[in-house]
Design a protein around this motif. Sequence first.
Motif, PDB file in Angstrom:
ATOM      1  N   GLY A 196      24.285  49.280  43.228  1.00  0.00           N
ATOM      2  CA  GLY A 196      23.919  48.773  41.925  1.00  0.00           C
ATOM      3  C   GLY A 196      22.772  49.520  41.281  1.00  0.00           C
ATOM      4  N   PRO A 197      22.532  49.176  40.022  1.00  0.00           N
ATOM      5  CA  PRO A 197      23.298  48.147  39.329  1.00  0.00           C
ATOM      6  C   PRO A 197      24.681  48.621  38.893  1.00  0.00           C
ATOM      7  CG  PRO A 197      21.682  49.101  37.847  1.00  0.00           C
ATOM      8  CD  PRO A 197      21.430  49.706  39.191  1.00  0.00           C
ATOM      9  N   ILE A 198      25.669  47.795  39.172  1.00  0.00           N
ATOM     10  CA  ILE A 198      27.003  47.976  38.601  1.00  0.00           C
ATOM     11  C   ILE A 198      27.230  46.768  37.700  1.00  0.00           C
ATOM     12  CG2 ILE A 198      29.464  48.203  39.050  1.00  0.00           C
ATOM     13  CD1 ILE A 198      28.786  49.431  41.738  1.00  0.00           C
ATOM     14  N   ILE A 199      27.173  46.993  36.402  1.00  0.00           N
ATOM     15  CA  ILE A 199      27.142  45.916  35.424  1.00  0.00           C
ATOM     16  C   ILE A 199      28.488  45.825  34.714  1.00  0.00           C
ATOM     17  CG2 ILE A 199      26.019  45.046  33.342  1.00  0.00           C
ATOM     18  CD1 ILE A 199      23.511  46.611  34.219  1.00  0.00           C
ATOM     19  N   VAL A 200      29.056  44.638  34.717  1.00  0.00           N
ATOM     20  CA  VAL A 200      30.293  44.358  33.987  1.00  0.00           C
ATOM     21  C   VAL A 200      29.963  43.254  32.997  1.00  0.00           C
ATOM     22  CG1 VAL A 200      32.707  43.669  34.166  1.00  0.00           C
ATOM     23  CG2 VAL A 200      31.661  44.985  36.021  1.00  0.00           C
ATOM     24  N   ALA A 244      25.970  44.187  42.043  1.00  0.00           N
ATOM     25  CA  ALA A 244      26.989  43.980  41.014  1.00  0.00           C
ATOM     26  C   ALA A 244      26.544  42.823  40.125  1.00  0.00           C
ATOM     27  CB  ALA A 244      28.337  43.682  41.638  1.00  0.00           C
ATOM     28  N   ILE A 245      26.612  43.035  38.814  1.00  0.00           N
ATOM     29  CA  ILE A 245      26.243  42.004  37.855  1.00  0.00           C
ATOM     30  C   ILE A 245      27.431  41.798  36.923  1.00  0.00           C
ATOM     31  CG2 ILE A 245      24.665  41.344  36.010  1.00  0.00           C
ATOM     32  CD1 ILE A 245      22.567  43.169  37.326  1.00  0.00           C
ATOM     33  N   ASN A 248      24.253  40.384  44.404  1.00  0.00           N
ATOM     34  CA  ASN A 248      25.310  40.347  43.396  1.00  0.00           C
ATOM     35  C   ASN A 248      25.198  39.063  42.576  1.00  0.00           C
ATOM     36  OD1 ASN A 248      26.655  42.818  44.355  1.00  0.00           O
ATOM     37  ND2 ASN A 248      27.100  41.594  46.174  1.00  0.00           N
ATOM     38  N   GLU A 249      25.364  39.191  41.253  1.00  0.00           N
ATOM     39  CA  GLU A 249      25.156  38.053  40.360  1.00  0.00           C
ATOM     40  C   GLU A 249      26.340  37.884  39.404  1.00  0.00           C
ATOM     41  OE1 GLU A 249      21.322  37.733  38.460  1.00  0.00           O
ATOM     42  OE2 GLU A 249      20.484  39.236  39.820  1.00  0.00           O
ATOM     43  N   ILE A 250      26.649  36.618  39.134  1.00  0.00           N
ATOM     44  CA  ILE A 250      27.709  36.264  38.188  1.00  0.00           C
ATOM     45  C   ILE A 250      27.157  35.176  37.291  1.00  0.00           C
ATOM     46  CG2 ILE A 250      30.036  35.315  37.962  1.00  0.00           C
ATOM     47  CD1 ILE A 250      30.583  36.366  40.811  1.00  0.00           C
TER      48      ILE A 250
END
Length: 703
Positions: A434-438, A456-457, A485-487
Amino acid sequence: MQQMNTPKLLLYSLVFLLFINTTLVSCAKDEAFIDLVGLDDDKDGTDPDGNGSEDPDQGGGDPDPGNGDDGSQDGDSGPDFDSSEGLKISTTPCDFTLSAVEANATVEIDCRMDLGGQTITLPAGVTLIYKEGEIINGTLNFSGQGVIDGKLLNKDLTIEGDVRLSDPIFQFYLERWDIVQGNVDMQRAKDNSLGIQAAIDLVHTLGGSTFEIDVLDAFFYGKGVFNYNIVMPSNFHLKMTENTHLRTFPSVDEYSTFLIMIQGVENVRVSGGFLHGDRDLYGRKDNLPGSHTMKIKTGVNVVIENVHMSNATQDGLAIESNGFAYDPNYVGSSNILIKDCVFDSNRRINLTITDGHDITIEGCTFIDGGIDTPNSNSSAPSCNLNIEPHRSWSAGNLIEYQRVSDVTIRNNKQYLRDASNTKAGGFLLSHGYGPIIVENNEMTYCGVSFTTVDGAIIRNNTIVGGGINAGNAGNFDRTDFVYGNEIYGNKVINEGGTALNVAGNGVLVRDNEFEGAVGVAFGTGATNSSYGTSNSTFSNNIIKASSQGIRTTNTIKNVLIDSNEIHMLQGSSFALSLGNTWNETSNANFVVRGNVVTGESSNTGAPGVLIAANSIEFSENNIGDLQINGGENMELTGNIINAPIGAHGILFYSDAPNSTVADNSITIYPSRTPLNVQCITQANGVSLSSSVNISSNNTCTEQ
C-alpha cells in the motif's frame, strides 16, 4: 519555385526567427508536462528485448500530484487533426533544383521534385517549406542547422545530416507512407508495421515531440517473435483521434501482436484512438497466442489517455518492468497515469499491473473483462483489473520477482453487459504494497477484492450487483504481508448474494452501507476450520439483509463487531449467525457489542441471533431472540432482547460450558401466543452443565 531573392529572403528569415522563438516558448511549457510520464517477463527470466520476466500472468501514486498542470502537451490545444481530405500535393514537376541553394536560404516547395535517386547535400542553415509540393526518390543531406517542414517527409525521401522539423507537431498522412488500409495479407500487415514505425522514428530523430494520426484503419503485424508494432521513443506523444483504428493481424507465432510497446523509455504519452486485438480472428476458441494491445515495460512518466483497448488475446493494457525487483539494477515502471480510457472484452484481463509504483487509474471504463465471446473463450483470472506481481517463497524467504506499490484506482466505471456472466469482471488486488486505493468507482454486476496485500483502502465506491471480498481465509493471522486494510464509505447492494466477505487478517470496515441476502460474512472460504478472520474490526455500518445480516464461520480471533445497525427483511432467518471454532486455551477476543437489530419478521421483535461460537463476548446488543446451539466460554451480558411473538428470549439448543448469562433485559410475549414461551430456557432433552452461570440479575418482562 527557385531560391528566393534577397529582400524576400530577409523577410522570410525574420518571420522564421519569430516562429522559432514562439515554438521554443511553447516547447518549454510542454516539456514541463512531458516530465510527468514495460516489459515482458519471460518464464525463464529472459526475453529478446529485455532481461526481465515475460509472464503476462505475473506481474501508486499520482503522476500529477496537485501541481496545477492541466494536462496540455504538444498538439493538445486546438481542434483534433483532420486528415480526411488528404495532403494536397502538386504533381507539376519543379523547374528548379536544390543543388545551387545557398547557405541560410529558405526554399518553398510548391511542385514535385524527383531527385532521381541522388543525394543532395544542402549547405548550413537551409530551411525547406511545404507549399503543396513534395520531394521524392532520393536523399537530402543537411550540412548543419537545417530545418524541414514535416509535410515534406514521406516514404520515398531519406533525410540525413544536421536537421530538425520546423514544428515539433507532426501530422501523419497515410498516403505519404507505406500503409494500406482494410483487409490485407500478413506481409502487407508487416509492411504497415514497418512503415508507421519508420515514420515515428524519423519524426523523433528530427526533434518531433507529437505524432498526430487521424484517418487510419489498418492491420499491423509486428517484427520478431514478440511482434511489437509501434515502439514508442522517449519524450514523445502519439496522438490519435476517433477515426484512428489500429488492428492486430492474427499471429502464427507463439506471441500475438502488441500494437503499442512502451519499453525502457520516459516521458511518453499515448492519447485517443482504438486498439483492436485479435482474439476472435483465429477460427478457434482456445489455445490462442498471447498478447496485449498495449504494454508498458519500465516506462517512467507515462500518460495513456482516452484510448479504447479491446479484444486482446490476453490483456488490453499490461504494466510491467524490466528485470527482477530484487536486482540492484532494476528500474520499475513508475509515475504512470491511465486516464479516461475504455477497456472492453479483452480475453484475460482488461488491465493488469504486475510491476511498478506510483500508478493512477482514473476516469476509465471497464467492460466485460475476461468474458467469453461467440468466437473465443476467456482465460483466467477473467477480470477487469488485476494487480498480481510474481513472487514466491524459498527456504522461508520471500523472493520478489516483481513488485507493485502505490496504486490509485479512482473515479472509474466497471460493468458487465450481461449480469449472468458472473465469472467475468471485477477489480482484483492479488498482491501488493500500500497504499493501494480504490475510491469513488461505480461498479455494476462487478465488485472488488483483495488477498495478500497491505494498505488496501476501498472507500466511497458504489457497487450494485456485486460485492467486496476483503482478504482470503488462508491469510488468517498473517501479520507479515496482510494488514492495515480499510473499507469505508461504500454503498454495496448485492441482492441474492453477499455484500461483503471478510477473511484473512487485518481489515478495518467502518461507515458503509451493505445490502444483500447476506450483509457480511466473516471467515468464509477456509480450506479447514483453523483458518478464518483475525485482527479485524467491523463498526458503525448499516446492513440490510434478506437472509442473514452478519455471519461468522471457522476461526475468529481478535475481531470486534460493534455499533452496527442491522435491518432484516421479511422472511429472513437470523440477524446474526455467529460461529467460532477457536480451540486454544487463551481468549479469542471475539467481541460482538453494541449492535442494533430491527426487522420485519413479526409485529414485534426482530429476527433471532444464533450463536455456536467458542470464546465470544456478546454484550450490549439490542436484538430479537437469542439461540445458543453449541460452543463454550461465552459471555452473554448486558443485551436488550425483544423476542418475536412465539419465541423464547434465550434458548439453549445445547450445552455451553464455562459460559455466563448476566445483566440482560429480556421481553417476551406469552399473552399473544398459545405457546409456552420463557425468558431463558433450554430445548427438550438439553441439560446445562454447572459451569453455565445464568445470573439472577437478568430481567424478564412478559407482555
